[in-house]
Design an enzyme around this catalytic site. Structure first.
Site, short mmCIF file in Angstrom:
data_model
loop_
_atom_site.label_atom_id
_atom_site.label_comp_id
_atom_site.label_asym_id
_atom_site.label_seq_id
_atom_site.Cartn_x
_atom_site.Cartn_y
_atom_site.Cartn_z
N MET A 203 0.81 -1.23 0.00
CA MET A 203 0.00 0.00 0.00
C MET A 203 0.85 1.28 0.00
O MET A 203 0.38 2.33 0.44
CB MET A 203 -0.92 -0.01 1.23
CG MET A 203 -1.82 -1.23 1.31
SD MET A 203 -2.82 -1.21 2.81
CE MET A 203 -3.49 -2.88 2.81
N SER A 204 2.07 1.19 -0.48
CA SER A 204 2.94 2.38 -0.39
C SER A 204 3.92 2.41 -1.55
O SER A 204 3.73 1.77 -2.58
CB SER A 204 3.71 2.37 0.94
OG SER A 204 4.66 1.33 0.95
N ASN A 227 3.64 -11.65 4.62
CA ASN A 227 2.56 -12.66 4.48
C ASN A 227 2.46 -13.08 3.02
O ASN A 227 2.93 -12.36 2.13
CB ASN A 227 1.21 -12.06 4.94
CG ASN A 227 0.85 -10.80 4.17
OD1 ASN A 227 1.35 -9.71 4.50
ND2 ASN A 227 0.02 -10.92 3.15
N HIS A 239 -3.10 -6.08 9.97
CA HIS A 239 -2.01 -5.14 10.25
C HIS A 239 -1.18 -5.63 11.44
O HIS A 239 0.04 -5.47 11.46
CB HIS A 239 -2.59 -3.74 10.52
CG HIS A 239 -1.55 -2.68 10.66
ND1 HIS A 239 -0.58 -2.44 9.69
CD2 HIS A 239 -1.29 -1.80 11.66
CE1 HIS A 239 0.20 -1.45 10.11
NE2 HIS A 239 -0.20 -1.05 11.29
N1 HPA Z 1 -1.33 -6.50 0.93
C1 HPA Z 1 -1.11 -5.17 0.95
N2 HPA Z 1 -0.24 -4.60 1.75
C2 HPA Z 1 0.47 -5.38 2.57
C3 HPA Z 1 0.30 -6.77 2.60
C4 HPA Z 1 -0.65 -7.35 1.73
O1 HPA Z 1 -0.86 -8.58 1.70
N3 HPA Z 1 1.16 -7.26 3.54
C5 HPA Z 1 1.83 -6.18 4.05
N4 HPA Z 1 1.42 -5.05 3.47
#
Ligand code: HPA
Length: 265
Positions: A203-204, A227, A239
């Site tokens: 997301m960044s 993950n 999170h």
């Molecule tokens: N998706 C989006 N952002 C993330 C993820 C994910 O699986 N894991 C850590 N940041």
């Protein structure tokens, strides 16, 4: 960015030019403490991001790490916080004004590749802007037409790969897809990203890469995989899980960054 911001930062941290900027992703904040220098809270810096996501440390630390002068951004503002894809523009504009030649961004990401597991690192070879957003929308000058062909700098990537090899740490290269968040992806979205060529999702970072190239900074980025992406395993995605897993890759990432900087001494 105002001249006042530059003066304020230089009055606290000195005027010696900075060489590299580092943005620390979720769970990577402790690298900022390894820097021998001055920490300035974001709250003291006009225009600096809000950066209120837990797991981030909102200080700008300027000083030396492995003999190289760096500016470490302990936290970023993500698009999903306030809907501003250009939230990091003042910080990166400051980085350029401090004399930096390059930005190294780090982040936490989910893996779409069975051979890249939680705790592993991935060097971004390229990215996909799956969000359709762009931090340069509204920029009035022709400078907005930024070429993105070699946005992830080949020389910096080679330097990071060499540092990883010297440390005996696997650093596969892959394509990062930017998903706006803050909800995680659906399994169908992950299958779509896989078909499009994404190896990791987060997301960044992508807006920062665009801004860095716009500002004339070289850029490279590394993901810590926290993950397997949605639908790829039975583990829960949250999170909390991201924060708990990020330190697994963080220790390796710190060794790579230290070796990379030492090679630039
Ligand atoms: N998706 C989006 N952002 C993330 C993820 C994910 O699986 N894991 C850590 N940041």
């Amino acid at each position: 960015m105002s001249d006042d911001l530059l003066s304020l930062v230089q009055s606290r941290a000195g005027t010696d030019p900075v060489r590299f900027g580092l943005i620390l992703g979720s769970g990577l904040g402790h690298l900022a403490q390894a820097v021998d220098g001055v920490a300035i809270p974001y709250a003291d810096l006009p225009g600096f991001p809000h950066a209120a996501v837990s797991g981030h440390n909102p200080n700008l630390v300027i000083g030396t790490l492995e003999g190289v002068r760096v500016a470490v951004f302990g936290a970023r503002e993500h698009y999903y916080e306030r809907g501003n894809p250009a939230a990091m523009r003042p910080a990166l504009t400051l980085l350029k004004a401090l004399g930096a030649e390059a930005l190294i961004a780090t982040n936490a990401a989910g893996s779409l590749r069975a051979d890249i597991r939680p705790g592993d690192l991935m060097l971004l070879g390229d990215h996909i802007n799956f969000s359709g957003l762009n931090p340069l929308i509204g920029e009035p000058t022709d400078a907005r037409f930024v070429p993105m062909t070699a946005a992830h700098d080949p020389d910096l990537r080679a330097g990071l790969r060499a540092a990883a090899e010297a440390e005996g740490i696997a650093l596969p290269e892959g394509t990062y897809a930017w998903y706006s968040g803050p909800s995680f992806e659906t399994p169908a979205e992950i299958r779509a990203i896989r078909i499009l060529g994404g190896d990791a999702v987060g997301m960044s970072t992508v807006p920062e890469v665009i801004l860095a190239r716009f500002l004339g900074l070289k850029v490279a980025a590394i993901s810590t995989i926290t993950n397997m992406a949605a639908g790829m395993s039975d583990e829960n995605i949250s999170h909390e899980h991201t924060k708990a897993m990020a330190p697994l890759g963080a220790a390796k990432l710190e060794r790579i960054l230290r070796r990379f900087l030492a090679n630039h001494d």
